[in-house]
Design an enzyme around this catalytic site. Structure first.
Site, short mmCIF file in Angstrom:
data_model
loop_
_atom_site.label_atom_id
_atom_site.label_comp_id
_atom_site.label_asym_id
_atom_site.label_seq_id
_atom_site.Cartn_x
_atom_site.Cartn_y
_atom_site.Cartn_z
CD GLU B 49 -3.11 -0.33 2.43
OE1 GLU B 49 -2.78 0.79 3.14
OE2 GLU B 49 -3.45 -1.31 2.78
CG ASP B 60 -3.72 8.02 8.45
OD1 ASP B 60 -3.45 6.90 8.65
OD2 ASP B 60 -3.91 8.68 7.33
#
Ligand code: PLP
Lengths: 400, 261
Positions: B49, B60
């Site tokens: 990824e 995040d």
């Protein structure tokens, strides 16, 4: 013309709005939308809000004819919708009460919120004290410095204030942290979003709770003048006081709607918060809306002397009203706002919030344009007590 | 057949599990992207990824936020990343999956973005702030281009909805293992195993688990119930600290221990 019914069931105002959130939050925002639909049908919910609005907040707020300001501006008659007289000093409490009651209905005992100027944080902390809810407020480090007194207020009211140091350390970053907190605590926590931004159903819910501003204005103005005002004016951070004022007038096409963004040090400098004037559509904090961003889609920092307007986006409904041309959007610089702050204090004995001072500054220009036959209502979204220190420091620093 | 499908068929044949590292493109400069991808492939990554830095990464935690800030400070852009992938695609055989928030794509122009990533050889896309309700904005073009849209389900997704999302069936199903944002965790929700089992049961496509996974133990435990793990913050940290041996060890032990053949 057909009546205005937006947003649609997927939260769209034209192409704007939507639900651009991490999957973790989908359940919570779907539940919120359902709970709100149920509450809307429930007369008890409305009477709860009405009772608190009247006895606790002090509604309805006056619609005041500002004669001295009108004379000074030399044109249209200027009325002030006195949201500054609400308990806690701004319109933010209208939304905080509605959402907190909704949270209680949903069985949520914890509230998280973001704040810029601290007004939404104070309103949220206040309602949480009243309804015995746990309260955690995220606030940018920069704003904590600018609005120290409001931080202490929130703490007095029993809220936990968390300083946010990521990004520009202002409102946008406080929203990021509040969203992250919500993602991690979504099951027992309601996110009490402070403006008409964020994912559906927030822009609709906040607008509906704030539309008491426009409804009262309409009734009060009709009572007094047997007509509608020719124009209404409100400042725009995320856009909640403006949507609250505009919404009841949307179908009255003869009423001009004017939103006023912060031009900071000037819209041709990088230091402003004029998302509608200078931004482009994009996706942030759950919604497709106008955003200050660079060509790579990175969000830019907003700048304004007033912490409450320091946001690089603007609610999706304003984005839509701009696109269809129903509302007009303008911008006012820090200096113009500071001048209006002092002017209103001297002329009317009303110290406005720096945010609201932007609306006052623009209304002076508009009054001159429209001429003496016309009437303007300005949403005085908040009082300036919170800004007195910062303005004093600036004036001493030789900005005037 | 798409590279992602081929990869999972091969893993299935070998009766082994996928280790999918996440790295932040531009952290350490875009020029080291090739070297890092080649290394990760060599250490046994099933796919990789590639994260695109964004100013406001709401899904995040601190590690990936900081990596994103470093990448942005290096001048990294989505255009630059796509261009770099096109340039180095030949030296990497495993699937490359772009993980990006929606706004950089929106600013790029959706049609142009899809054309460019297809040409660059990107195999899939993960867009963490785009739930299925909003995917109409890009999904038809991705499908047309043969780029897989990797969808997420989480601990708060009701089972019925998991079924619907899984049934859309592109690539693999990304199962978020925490109630929260990315970043390493010491402990997981007590219901995690049951949840993974339930997801695995209803999903017609491979199921990968990710968010918060950092230790060998967690990886081995979690892959009892699914087809592989995505490891983000841990890998980002190891790369930032240049602890390549530790990374190799983590990945090779995982490979040995999950190989049932
Ligand atoms: C007094 C006042 N007016 C306006 C605003 C801007 O918010 P909105 O545009 O949502 O009304 C704020 C925000 O803090 C405020 O405190």
């Amino acid at each position: 013309m057909t009546a205005y019914t937006l947003p649609n069931e997927t939260g769209r105002f034209g192409k704007f709005g939507g639900r651009f959130v991490p999957e973790t939050l989908m359940k919570a925002i779907t539940e919120l939308a359902d709970a709100y639909e149920m509450a809307k049908q429930d007369p008890t919910f409305h009477s709860q809000i009405q009772a608190l609005s009247k006895d606790y907040v002090g509604r309805e707020t006056p619609l005041y004819f500002a004669e001295n300001l009108t004379k000074y501006a030399g044109g249209a008659k200027i009325y002030l919708k006195r949201e500054d007289l609400n308990h806690t000093g701004a319109h933010k409490i209208n939304n905080a009460i509605g959402q907190a009651l909704l949270a209680v209905r949903m069985g949520k005992k914890k509230i998280v919120a973001e704040t810029g100027a601290g007004q939404h944080g104070v309103a949220t902390a206040t309602v949480c004290a009243l309804l015995n809810l746990d309260c955690i407020i995220f606030m940018g480090e920069e704003d904590i410095k600018r609005q120290e007194l409001n931080v202490f207020r929130m703490e007095l009211l029993g809220a936990k204030v968390v300083s946010v140091t990521s990004g520009s350390s202002t409102l946008k970053d406080a929203v990021n942290e509040a969203l992250r907190y919500w993602v991690a605590n979504v099951e027992d926590t309601h996110y009490l979003l402070g403006s008409v931004s964020g994912p559906h159903p927030f822009p609709m819910i906040v607008r509906d709770f704030q539309s008491v501003i426009g409804k009262e204005t309409k009734d009060q103005f009709l009572d007094r003048n047997h007509s509608l005002p020719d124009a209404v004016v409100a400042c725009i951070g995320g856009g909640s006081n403006a949507m609250g004022m505009f919404y009841p007038f949307i179908d009255d096409e003869e009423v001009e709607l004017h939103g006023v963004e912060a031009a900071g040090r000037g819209i041709d400098t990088p230091f402003h918060a004029a998302s509608l004037t200078k931004g482009k559509p994009g996706v942030l904090h759950g919604a497709l809306m106008y955003l200050l961003q660079n060509e790579d889609g990175q969000i830019q920092e907003a700048h304004s002397v007033s912490a409450g307007l320091d946001y690089p986006g603007v609610g999706p409904e304003h984005s839509y009203l701009k696109e269809i041309g129903r509302a007009n959007y303008h911008s006012i610089t820090d200096q113009e706002a500071l001048d209006a702050f002092q002017l209103l204090s001297k002329l009317e004995g009303i110290i406005p919030a720096l945010e609201s001072s932007h609306a006052v500054a623009y209304c002076l220009k508009l009054a001159a344009q429209l001429g003496s036959e016309k009437n303007i209502v300005v949403c005085l979204s908040g009082r300036g007590d919170k800004d007195v220190d910062a303005v004093r420091a600036r004036l001493k620093g030789g900005n005037q | 057949m798409n590279r992602i499908e081929q990869t999972f068929q091969a893993l299935k044949k070998d009766d082994t599990k996928a280790f999918v590292p996440y790295i932040m493109a531009g952290d350490g400069g875009l020029d080291c992207l090739e070297e890092r991808l080649v290394l990760l492939e060599k250490f046994g990554a099933a796919a990789v990824e590639v994260g695109v830095p964004f100013s406001d990464p709401v899904a995040d935690g601190p590690t990936i936020q900081q990596a994103g800030i470093r990448a942005l400070n290096n001048g990294t852009t989505l255009k630059g990343i796509v261009g770099k992938i096109a340039e180095i695609r030949k030296s990497v055989k495993i699937p490359i999956i772009l993980m990006t928030y929606l706004n950089p794509i929106y600013a790029y122009g959706i049609t142009k973005f899809v054309q460019d990533i297809q040409k660059a050889g990107v195999d899939g896309c993960i867009i963490p702030d785009m739930p299925v309700e909003e995917e109409e904005i890009i999904e038809p073009e991705l499908t047309e281009a043969g780029v897989e849209l990797i969808r997420l389900v989480t601990l708060t997704t009701p089972l019925e909805r998991i079924k619907q999302i899984a049934a859309k069936g592109d690539g693999f199903l990304y199962t978020v293992t925490v109630k929260g944002i990315t970043g390493t965790r010491n402990e997981f929700d007590g219901n995690l195993n049951a949840y993974l089992k339930a997801v695995k049961e209803v999903s017609p496509i491979p199921v990968l688990a990710g968010f918060g996974i950092s230790t060998q133990e967690q990886m081995l435990d979690i892959t009892k119930y699914c087809d592989g793990v995505v490891v983000g913050s841990k890998i980002v940290n190891l790369l930032a600290e240049n602890k390549l041996e530790e990374m190799e060890n983590l990945m090779s032990v995982f490979k040995q221990k999950t190989n049932m053949a």
